[in-house]
Design an enzyme around this catalytic site. Structure first.
Site, PDB file in Angstrom:
ATOM      1  N   GLY A  80      97.767 -52.241  47.794  1.00 31.94           N
ATOM      2  CA  GLY A  80      96.797 -52.915  48.347  1.00 31.94           C
ATOM      3  C   GLY A  80      97.045 -53.143  49.851  1.00 31.94           C
ATOM      4  O   GLY A  80      96.574 -54.328  50.243  1.00 31.94           O
ATOM      5  N   GLY A  81      97.837 -52.351  50.543  1.00 34.09           N
ATOM      6  CA  GLY A  81      97.956 -52.529  51.887  1.00 34.09           C
ATOM      7  C   GLY A  81      99.451 -52.988  52.236  1.00 34.09           C
ATOM      8  O   GLY A  81      99.575 -53.858  53.341  1.00 34.09           O
ATOM      9  N   SER A  82     100.269 -52.692  51.372  1.00 36.84           N
ATOM     10  CA  SER A  82     101.784 -53.549  51.453  1.00 36.84           C
ATOM     11  C   SER A  82     102.318 -52.512  52.828  1.00 36.84           C
ATOM     12  O   SER A  82     103.418 -53.239  53.355  1.00 36.84           O
ATOM     13  CB  SER A  82     102.492 -53.692  50.252  1.00 36.84           C
ATOM     14  OG  SER A  82     102.708 -52.189  49.705  1.00 36.84           O
TER      15      SER A  82
ATOM     16  N   SER B 255     102.970 -59.511  41.442  1.00 40.63           N
ATOM     17  CA  SER B 255     102.644 -60.070  42.903  1.00 40.63           C
ATOM     18  C   SER B 255     103.667 -60.152  43.785  1.00 40.63           C
ATOM     19  O   SER B 255     103.903 -61.203  44.664  1.00 40.63           O
ATOM     20  CB  SER B 255     101.874 -61.429  42.615  1.00 40.63           C
ATOM     21  OG  SER B 255     100.730 -61.265  41.941  1.00 40.63           O
ATOM     22  N   ARG B 256     104.671 -59.028  43.741  1.00 42.23           N
ATOM     23  CA  ARG B 256     105.840 -59.307  44.433  1.00 42.23           C
ATOM     24  C   ARG B 256     106.010 -58.830  45.875  1.00 42.23           C
ATOM     25  O   ARG B 256     107.034 -58.887  46.596  1.00 42.23           O
ATOM     26  CB  ARG B 256     107.101 -59.018  43.280  1.00 42.23           C
ATOM     27  CG  ARG B 256     107.074 -57.428  43.253  1.00 42.23           C
ATOM     28  CD  ARG B 256     108.644 -57.052  42.647  1.00 42.23           C
ATOM     29  NE  ARG B 256     109.655 -57.083  43.342  1.00 42.23           N
ATOM     30  CZ  ARG B 256     109.863 -56.164  44.103  1.00 42.23           C
ATOM     31  NH1 ARG B 256     109.394 -55.209  44.442  1.00 42.23           N
ATOM     32  NH2 ARG B 256     110.964 -56.548  44.989  1.00 42.23           N
TER      33      ARG B 256
ATOM     34  N   THR C  63     104.652 -57.952  48.904  1.00 42.08           N
ATOM     35  CA  THR C  63     104.469 -58.610  50.259  1.00 42.08           C
ATOM     36  C   THR C  63     105.605 -59.617  50.300  1.00 42.08           C
ATOM     37  O   THR C  63     106.269 -59.743  51.467  1.00 42.08           O
ATOM     38  CB  THR C  63     103.273 -58.889  50.434  1.00 42.08           C
ATOM     39  OG1 THR C  63     102.218 -57.931  50.475  1.00 42.08           O
ATOM     40  CG2 THR C  63     103.207 -59.853  51.911  1.00 42.08           C
TER      41      THR C  63
ATOM     42  N   GLY D 244     102.732 -64.528  46.432  1.00 44.68           N
ATOM     43  CA  GLY D 244     101.910 -63.541  45.777  1.00 44.68           C
ATOM     44  C   GLY D 244     100.435 -63.758  45.691  1.00 44.68           C
ATOM     45  O   GLY D 244     100.075 -64.723  45.243  1.00 44.68           O
TER      46      GLY D 244
ATOM     47  N   GLY E 131      98.125 -60.809  44.437  1.00 39.16           N
ATOM     48  CA  GLY E 131      97.412 -59.949  43.850  1.00 39.16           C
ATOM     49  C   GLY E 131      96.849 -60.154  42.522  1.00 39.16           C
ATOM     50  O   GLY E 131      95.921 -59.544  42.001  1.00 39.16           O
ATOM     51  N   GLU E 132      97.408 -60.892  41.741  1.00 44.03           N
ATOM     52  CA  GLU E 132      97.232 -61.160  40.337  1.00 44.03           C
ATOM     53  C   GLU E 132      96.263 -62.528  39.891  1.00 44.03           C
ATOM     54  O   GLU E 132      95.390 -62.215  39.324  1.00 44.03           O
ATOM     55  CB  GLU E 132      98.326 -61.313  39.481  1.00 44.03           C
ATOM     56  CG  GLU E 132      99.215 -59.867  39.443  1.00 44.03           C
ATOM     57  CD  GLU E 132     100.467 -60.061  38.822  1.00 44.03           C
ATOM     58  OE1 GLU E 132     100.632 -59.388  37.707  1.00 44.03           O
ATOM     59  OE2 GLU E 132     101.493 -60.371  39.388  1.00 44.03           O
TER      60      GLU E 132
END
Lengths: 87, 757
Positions: free
Chosen positions: B493-495, B533-534, B536, B715, B717-718
């Site tokens: 997702g853009g990390s 969600s780790r 970034t 995080g 993302g989730e």
């Protein structure tokens, strides 16, 4: 002295206590001390040199290594929570 | 370095919105995804899948397939060694590798329609496909159990005769389809409910749904004569693929290299291996590289969806609206092998609230469906659907605004999540307050829509933790003052951008001076999966430490060249100076390179996270009472990001979670017939949302810094997928006055709730 918060289904092994204390510099040492006072507790929480699968261990609020050689500060707070995995 | 959560530091790079490093390749079609890998002499594999939900495999005759011209090899589970270890794929979630191996290729029993039973490698995918039809499998049919209601009956057919319910380390005496029973408890729920003025109890059922990543699974393996195995695949974690392949194949981990391709979505579904061990064995048997690519039916039938389940939630509040007790029973489908996310559901269900007395019982139940896998905040969405719906009903009975109720009962720093340690600094309350202050919530909704449609508004909260895990990065200072940054975390997702930005911030240089690359398992240190969600948070944490290490190394080199004490060299905004001498990074890089001094460093670091992420969503819906169709017409998601490193990508995650949540809420479900056959294994019939189903989503980022990260990152993302089904269910109730307790809330189900409750 570490404070260990006992998962609900294991409180029958600690006389109903939700938290117990024990000295020890590692998670394993604390578990050994608790084993003497609360028979059966260590067997239910550990498997060999690590915490039993299905549990995650938090030390002072941070998820910690499941291995019993995990170092503990003097007044560590230890929690056992369900192991979860993210997506 | 620990974040001070009270101050708001000024940043140079963080919080800006630069172009992503992988953007050009992706928009011009040059990015290499799993199925794009091409190798000389490559063969093509196909998988034969069980047509039956529950059967015993009596025999497999592959002779006709092997005789087909163009067929190079056929494999079954007989070609697989015995795997026995357990493996931690992340966040303590243990995986029994004997089950993982049997899920890759059925051992003895086929436990769901779509379960792999054999595989073929051929000179073309068409020949491989034809060969599958020549494999003769003798099945002994067994009765399937397709949901937790059937599976938990005392006389239910057993999927695994040696499976015994485990409760906190104690095994039951009799075998069962219930793999485990999780119990979390705080306070005394009997006393709590005795003090309640309002008690609401509801039961819920939810369907199996798939992550719906656009790119199907694809793997290519080359097993060379010297035993070196290279795997190219689309995965959320190359090191997880390496360790799983090592165990399933019983092959030394040092002889396996995993090369990541770009990934077209994963959401938790691309952590477990499916194709990789099969491609590896076929490569060993053929002496060629072998590629296997799933089609959409393979994905839906043969990979892990997220479970459906049955949930019972009871909550009580006093007359002033204070929560006094809560109880939940969660039974989640694990699929064919143990390992549903019921523990996570139990952990998250009441997490946004301060509740003195609570108990959750969670049951992990095997059924004849594909082995469930993680899906974005696994287990939390259906848990929130149940709890947040009950809370809405309590608010209705108390006559309280549902956001005011959440503000009154919000968990805060020091409050204890059921079954876990007390919270560090968290931002649920701030999210509630931002939702209350939003233009959306302050704008009254016109209840009458066009054509007799009814409109309603609903809100819901959600929680998901934030795994820290272990990450590694390698940095190399180039002579032109740029830095090559090697990462091992899959960029979903853009990390690449968010990690490079944190490195640039810590290193004191511009984002454009950092060139990130995601590399293979032989090229960078260990990395846990991109999940929980780790990335970034955790890989960013490692990148910050790397920047600090490289700064120290550069300063030490300059000290020698400048003939000053190392400690006298200071660094500010990327400029090194000491005793009247100064050099920008570009000048320093050029100087060091010209003197034969090259700076490179690697870091492996585990984060020290104490906190998680909360979200509060507001949904407006329009319900057509004639058809039961629900349209989401306005949506606002409020989320605590801690610190948004790249706000556009945080917003992207938020909107993406909402879009998936809308699909989960309204349409998506696995539809099985009585025999346990999936009737909708295509995207024509498995109804994912399209752009026409998703409204413009307004994202509000709240920033309550995470004390466990140097820049306060949480995080992101989730958690945005957690509240949508509940928010939409509550909006439907506001519109038409009925409580929907089953997912999906499809037109037929809504219509029946209105007219035939």
């Amino acid at each position: 002295m570490a404070t260990v918060h006992i998962p609900a289904p294991l409180r029958t092994l600690t006389g109903g206590q939700a938290e117990v204390t024990a000295p020890g510099e590692t998670l394993g040492e604390v578990m050994d001390r608790l084993a003497a006072e609360h028979p059966g507790l260590k067997e239910r929480l550990t498997n060999g040199d690590r915490i039993r699968a299905g549990f995650a261990v938090f030390v002072d609020g941070v998820s910690a290594s499941p291995y019993l050689n995990t170092r503990l500060d003097e007044n560590a707070e230890v929690y056992f929570a369900p192991a979860i995995a993210g997506g | 370095m620990i974040m001070d959560t009270q101050t708001k530091p000024e940043y140079r790079v963080i919080g800006t919105r630069p172009v992503r490093p992988d953007g050009v390749d992706k928009v011009t079609g040059r990015a290499v995804y799993g199925a794009d890998v091409q190798l000389p002499r490559m063969a093509f594999g196909k998988i034969l899948r069980s047509p039956f939900a529950h059967s015993r495999i009596r025999n497999i005759d592959t002779s006709k397939a092997e005789a087909l011209p163009g067929v190079l090899a056929v494999m079954t589970s007989r070609d697989m060694p015995e795997a026995s270890a357990t493996m931690d794929l992340g966040e303590g979630g243990e995986q029994d590798m004997s089950h993982a191996s049997a899920n890759v290729m059925a051992h003895g029993k086929a436990l769901y329609q779509g379960h792999a039973v054999a595989a073929v490698a051929a000179t073309s995918p068409y020949i491989a496909e034809e060969a599958l039809r020549l494999i003769d499998v003798g099945y002994e049919m067994l009765d399937p159990v397709m949901d937790v209601h059937a599976a938990m009956k005392p006389d239910a057919p057993l999927l695994h005769p040696a499976l015994f319910t485990e409760t906190a380390g104690e095994k039951a005496a009799q075998p069962s389809n219930v793999a485990s029973h999780t119990i979390l408890e705080e306070g005394n729920i009997e006393e709590g409910f005795a003090g309640a003025a309002v008690v609401v109890e509801r039961e819920f059922d939810t369907a199996t749904v798939h992550q719906g990543y656009i790119e199907p699974h694809a793997a290519t393996a080359e097993w060379k004569a010297d035993g070196q195995l290279t795997v190219w695949c689309s995965t959320q974690g190359t090191f997880a693929v390496r360790s799983q392949c090592a165990e399933i194949l019983r092959h030394p981990v040092s002889q396996i290299k995993v090369v990541p391709t770009e990934i077209g979505g994963g959401f938790g579904g691309k952590i477990s291996v499916y194709l990789e061990p099969v491609a590896a064995i076929l490569s060993r048997k053929t002496g060629r590289p072998v590629q296997i690519v799933m089609d959409r039916a393979d994905v839906l039938m043969g990979t892990g969806p997220t479970p459906g389940g049955h949930l019972i939630v009871k909550m009580g509040a006093d007359r002033d609206g204070n929560l006094v007790a809560a109880q939940a029973t969660l039974a989640y489908e694990a699929g064919a092998y143990p390992g549903s996310p019921v523990g996570a559901g139990a952990t998250c269900i009441f997490a946004p609230y301060r509740i003195p007395n609570a108990r959750v019982d969670g049951y992990d139940v095997v059924v004849n469906k594909p082995k469930s896998n993680a899906y974005r905040a696994p287990g939390a969405t259906i848990a929130a659907f149940a709890a947040e719906t009950v809370i809405d009903e309590m608010c209705e009975q108390l006559g309280m605004d549902p956001l005011e109720f959440r503000r009154k009962n919000s968990a805060q720093e020091g409050d204890k999540r059921i079954g876990g340690p007390p919270y560090a600094r968290i931002g649920h309350l701030e999210c509630v307050e931002a939702a209350l202050a939003s233009e959306h919530y302050r704008t009254p909704l016109e209840k009458e829509g066009p054509g007799g449609k009814r409109r309603g508004r609903g809100v819901a909260s959600g929680y998901w933790g934030n795994w820290d895990g272990t990450s590694s990065c390698t940095g190399r200072l180039n002579p032109d003052g740029t830095v090559s940054l090697l990462e091992g975390s899959t960029d979903i997702g853009g990390s690449r951008a968010s990690i490079a930005m944190q490195f640039a911030e810590a290193f004191g240089i511009d984002y454009e001076q950092v060139h990130p690359a995601v590399v293979d398992t032989d090229t960078v240190g260990y990395n846990d999966v991109t999940g929980g969600s780790r990335t970034t948070f955790g890989t960013g944490f490692a990148a910050i430490q790397l920047a600090e290490r490289m700064q120290r190394d550069i300063a030490a080199h300059l000290a020698e060249l400048w003939e000053v004490a190392p400690e006298s060299v200071t660094v500010e905004n990327g400029v090194y100076s000491a005793d009247g001498q100064r050099a920008t990074l570009a000048e320093a890089a050029k100087l060091l390179s010209s003197r034969g001094r090259h700076v490179a460093a690697s870091i492996t670091a585990k984060g020290q996270n104490k906190s998680g992420a909360f979200a509060v969503h507001i949904a407006d819906v329009e319900v057509d009472p004639e058809t039961g169709k629900v349209d989401v017409i306005r949506y606002t998601d409020v989320q605590d990001a801690g610190k948004a490193i790249h706000p556009s990508y945080v917003e992207g995650q938020m909107s993406g979670g909402v879009a998936q949540g809308i699909g989960w809420a309204l349409n998506e479900e696995y539809v099985y017939d009585d025999a346990g056959a999936l009737r909708n294994p295509t995207l024509l019939d498995y109804r994912m949302p399209t752009a026409l189903d998703v409204p413009d989503i307004h994202n509000i980022i709240v920033e309550v810094p995470n004390p466990g990260h140097p820049y306060g990152v949480r995080g992101v993302g989730e958690v945005p997928i957690v509240p949508p089904p509940a928010a939409i269910a509550n909006a439907i109730h506001d519109a038409v006055g009925v409580r929907l307790t089953d997912l999906p809330m499809s037109p037929s189900r809504v219509w029946k709730a209105i007219y035939a409750p």
